[in-house]
Design a protein around this motif. Structure first.
Motif, short mmCIF file in Angstrom:
data_model
loop_
_atom_site.label_atom_id
_atom_site.label_comp_id
_atom_site.label_asym_id
_atom_site.label_seq_id
_atom_site.Cartn_x
_atom_site.Cartn_y
_atom_site.Cartn_z
N UNK A 1 8.67 20.14 6.19
CA UNK A 1 9.21 19.53 4.97
C UNK A 1 8.48 18.23 4.64
N UNK A 2 8.15 17.43 5.65
CA UNK A 2 7.39 16.21 5.41
C UNK A 2 6.03 16.56 4.80
N UNK A 3 5.38 17.56 5.37
CA UNK A 3 4.08 17.97 4.85
C UNK A 3 4.21 18.47 3.41
N UNK A 4 5.21 19.29 3.17
CA UNK A 4 5.41 19.87 1.83
C UNK A 4 5.68 18.80 0.78
N UNK A 5 6.54 17.84 1.10
CA UNK A 5 7.01 16.88 0.10
C UNK A 5 6.26 15.56 0.07
N UNK A 6 5.47 15.28 1.12
CA UNK A 6 4.72 14.02 1.18
C UNK A 6 3.25 14.28 1.51
N UNK A 7 3.01 14.87 2.67
CA UNK A 7 1.64 15.05 3.15
C UNK A 7 0.73 15.81 2.21
N UNK A 8 1.24 16.86 1.58
CA UNK A 8 0.42 17.66 0.68
C UNK A 8 0.11 16.94 -0.63
N UNK A 9 0.80 15.86 -0.89
CA UNK A 9 0.61 15.12 -2.14
C UNK A 9 -0.23 13.86 -1.98
N UNK A 10 -0.49 13.47 -0.72
CA UNK A 10 -1.26 12.26 -0.45
C UNK A 10 -2.40 12.56 0.51
N UNK A 11 -3.55 11.98 0.26
CA UNK A 11 -4.61 12.05 1.25
C UNK A 11 -4.21 11.13 2.40
N UNK A 12 -4.89 11.26 3.52
CA UNK A 12 -4.60 10.36 4.64
C UNK A 12 -4.85 8.91 4.24
N UNK A 13 -5.89 8.69 3.45
CA UNK A 13 -6.20 7.32 2.99
C UNK A 13 -5.08 6.81 2.09
N UNK A 14 -4.58 7.67 1.20
CA UNK A 14 -3.46 7.27 0.33
C UNK A 14 -2.21 6.96 1.15
N UNK A 15 -1.96 7.78 2.17
CA UNK A 15 -0.79 7.56 3.02
C UNK A 15 -0.89 6.21 3.74
N UNK A 16 -2.08 5.88 4.22
CA UNK A 16 -2.27 4.59 4.88
C UNK A 16 -2.08 3.44 3.89
N UNK A 17 -2.57 3.60 2.67
CA UNK A 17 -2.37 2.57 1.64
C UNK A 17 -0.88 2.38 1.36
N UNK A 18 -0.17 3.50 1.24
CA UNK A 18 1.27 3.43 0.99
C UNK A 18 1.98 2.74 2.14
N UNK A 19 1.60 3.05 3.37
CA UNK A 19 2.19 2.38 4.53
C UNK A 19 1.95 0.88 4.44
N UNK A 20 0.76 0.48 4.06
CA UNK A 20 0.44 -0.93 3.93
C UNK A 20 1.29 -1.61 2.87
N UNK A 21 1.47 -0.95 1.74
CA UNK A 21 2.31 -1.51 0.68
C UNK A 21 3.76 -1.62 1.12
N UNK A 22 4.26 -0.60 1.78
CA UNK A 22 5.65 -0.64 2.25
C UNK A 22 5.83 -1.69 3.33
N UNK A 23 4.81 -1.85 4.18
CA UNK A 23 4.87 -2.90 5.21
C UNK A 23 5.00 -4.28 4.56
#
Length: 163
Positions: A119-141
């Motif tokens: 479900x995480x992959x379907x609703x988040x992972x498939x919509x973000x590249x790994x680089x985008x996911x890291x950027x999002x983590x940085x913003x949320x941090x």
């Protein structure tokens, strides 16, 4: 000097709240379709399994899960009723209690991870590249949401994520 709330910050807030709600609802539905209990059960079992000796005081579990005390109490009742956790009296403080995960609880948490990770992959992972996911983590941090680092992310891939 205080900064005035911008329309951009307001728009970001609205999007953050909406996406959180939609993604959590979607993940809950995927778990339900796979025949599993609610995500809160997974989170509680995960936190208990991570704790030393597999046990925590209810107040500690409440803090880790970020849900109200009354919800934690009901959740613990359900886990105990299903044989996924047991309550134990604290030997040093007879008024205190511990909640301990059972082997059945550990097994359910591991089984749920298959559907949860999909479900995480379907609703988040498939919509973000790994680089985008890291950027999002940085913003949320930057908003104070830091829940760990890249090591935590790799632990999550091994079945240990938390909301």
């Amino acid at each position: 000097m205080k900064r005035k709330l911008s329309t951009e910050a307001t728009a970001a807030w609205i999007r953050l709240m909406r996406v959180q709600s939609r993604v959590l609802d979607a993940v809950e539905q995927d778990l339900k379709k796979a025949g599993f209990p609610p995500l809160a059960w997974y989170d509680a079992l995960l936190e208990l399994s991570r704790a030393p000796s597999g046990e925590m005081r209810p107040v500690e579990l409440e803090k880790q899960m970020l849900i109200p005390q009354y919800s934690t109490s009901r959740l613990i009742d359900r886990l105990v009723d299903e044989g996924l956790a047991v309550r134990r009296e604290c030997k040093m403080d007879k008024r205190g209690q511990f909640v301990e995960i059972t082997e059945a609880g550990r097994e359910l948490q591991k089984k749920m991870w298959g559907a949860y990770s999909a479900a995480i992959e379907k609703h988040v992972g498939s919509k973000l590249s790994d680089a985008d996911a890291l950027k999002l983590c940085g913003l949320l941090d930057r908003l104070g949401c830091s829940c760990g680092d890249v090591k935590a992310a790799s632990a999550a891939r091994e079945g240990a994520p938390s909301r």
